[in-house]
Design an enzyme around this catalytic site. Structure first.
Site, PDB file in Angstrom:
ATOM      1  N   LYS A   9      59.407  99.656  44.411  1.00 25.68           N
ATOM      2  CA  LYS A   9      58.287 100.548  45.316  1.00 25.68           C
ATOM      3  C   LYS A   9      59.188 101.493  46.104  1.00 25.68           C
ATOM      4  CE  LYS A   9      55.226  98.096  47.713  1.00 25.68           C
ATOM      5  NZ  LYS A   9      54.761  96.955  48.555  1.00 25.68           N
TER       6      LYS A   9
HETATM    7  O1  G3P Z   1      52.115  95.883  49.895  1.00 22.90           O
HETATM    8  C1  G3P Z   1      51.865  96.676  50.910  1.00 22.90           C
HETATM    9  C2  G3P Z   1      50.650  96.249  51.645  1.00 22.90           C
HETATM   10  O2  G3P Z   1      51.155  94.815  51.512  1.00 22.90           O
HETATM   11  C3  G3P Z   1      50.580  96.542  52.976  1.00 22.90           C
HETATM   12  O3  G3P Z   1      49.678  95.478  53.401  1.00 22.90           O
HETATM   13  O4  G3P Z   1      48.458  93.952  54.933  1.00 22.90           O
HETATM   14  O5  G3P Z   1      50.548  95.257  55.801  1.00 22.90           O
HETATM   15  O6  G3P Z   1      48.548  96.495  55.467  1.00 22.90           O
HETATM   16  P1  G3P Z   1      49.222  95.375  54.877  1.00 22.90           P
END
Ligand code: G3P
Length: 217
Positions: A84
């Site tokens: 990523k």
């Molecule tokens: O994988 C990236 C994503 O998980 C970000 O998620 O829940 O931290 O906004 P969040």
């Protein structure tokens, strides 16, 4: 469907269902696994994934050189790891560099908040883009529209880049993202539990079980 976690127990619990295309992690999720390094966590996760299941690990760095070096460090951990890389200028520079050196590397452009970032990621040859649905919603952005426009654009361009919806805080966001044209989603374990423990379904199932036993409720 991917699981968005760095927690080995959560992955183990979900593996029984055969639903997972793989696992996505990020530095914040890794930091929650106190006392374990990224390398240790990655190896533990890979030990419970099947060969065809991907593990995504995110490179970090505030300069092109640092981000590139971190990407190389991740790739050296295991051949089954996909990268990523954040979709900003430094990230796109590193993606271009990596794709020139090793076109076989699978890259997911992450931290996507606009169709425009996804456009550049597709041009850069990324296999995946990860629009951050809930983080967009928190900023008043129409995440569903961003995903739908991205899907439409990729179709028009005949780009092979897949849309992996990420950052979900409720199950409706997940379904909206898929209906808008996302190829996949990465979901935290607690949202899968919410779906499996639907209160209305539980009430109906309880009545069926009582009736099956001939008991009055
Ligand atoms: O994988 C990236 C994503 O998980 C970000 O998620 O829940 O931290 O906004 P969040």
């Amino acid at each position: 469907m991917f699981l968005d976690t760095a927690n080995v127990k959560e992955i183990e619990a979900m593996q029984v269902f055969h639903w997972l295309t793989g696992v996505t992690t990020n530095p914040t999720l890794l930091a929650k696994e106190i006392g374990k390094s990224r390398a240790v966590i990655s190896r533990e996760i890979l030990s419970i994934l099947h060969d065809e299941q991907r593990l995504f690990v995110q490179a970090t760095g505030e300069t092109q050189e640092a981000l590139y070096d971190d990407a190389q460090a991740i790739l050296s951990l295991d051949t089954r790891i996909a990268l990523k890389i954040p979709a900003d200028e430094i990230g796109f520079r590193v993606i271009t560099q990596l794709k020139q050196e090793r076109p076989d590397i699978e890259i997911l452009a992450t931290a996507i908040f606009s169709v425009e970032q996804s456009y550049l990621a597709a041009l850069a040859g990324c296999e995946w883009v990860a629009p951050y649905v809930n983080r967009m919603a928190n900023q008043g952005l129409d995440a569903k529209q961003v995903v739908a426009s991205t899907a439409e654009l990729f179709k028009q361009l005949e780009a092979p880049t897949k849309i992996l919806g990420a950052s979900f805080k409720n199950t409706a966001q997940v379904i909206d993202t898929l209906l808008a044209g996302a190829t996949d989603v990465t979901i935290p374990s607690n949202l899968i539990q919410v779906i499996m423990h639907n209160k209305l379904a539980a009430d109906s199932i309880h009545v069926f079980n009582q009736d099956a036993k001939g008991e009055k409720i």
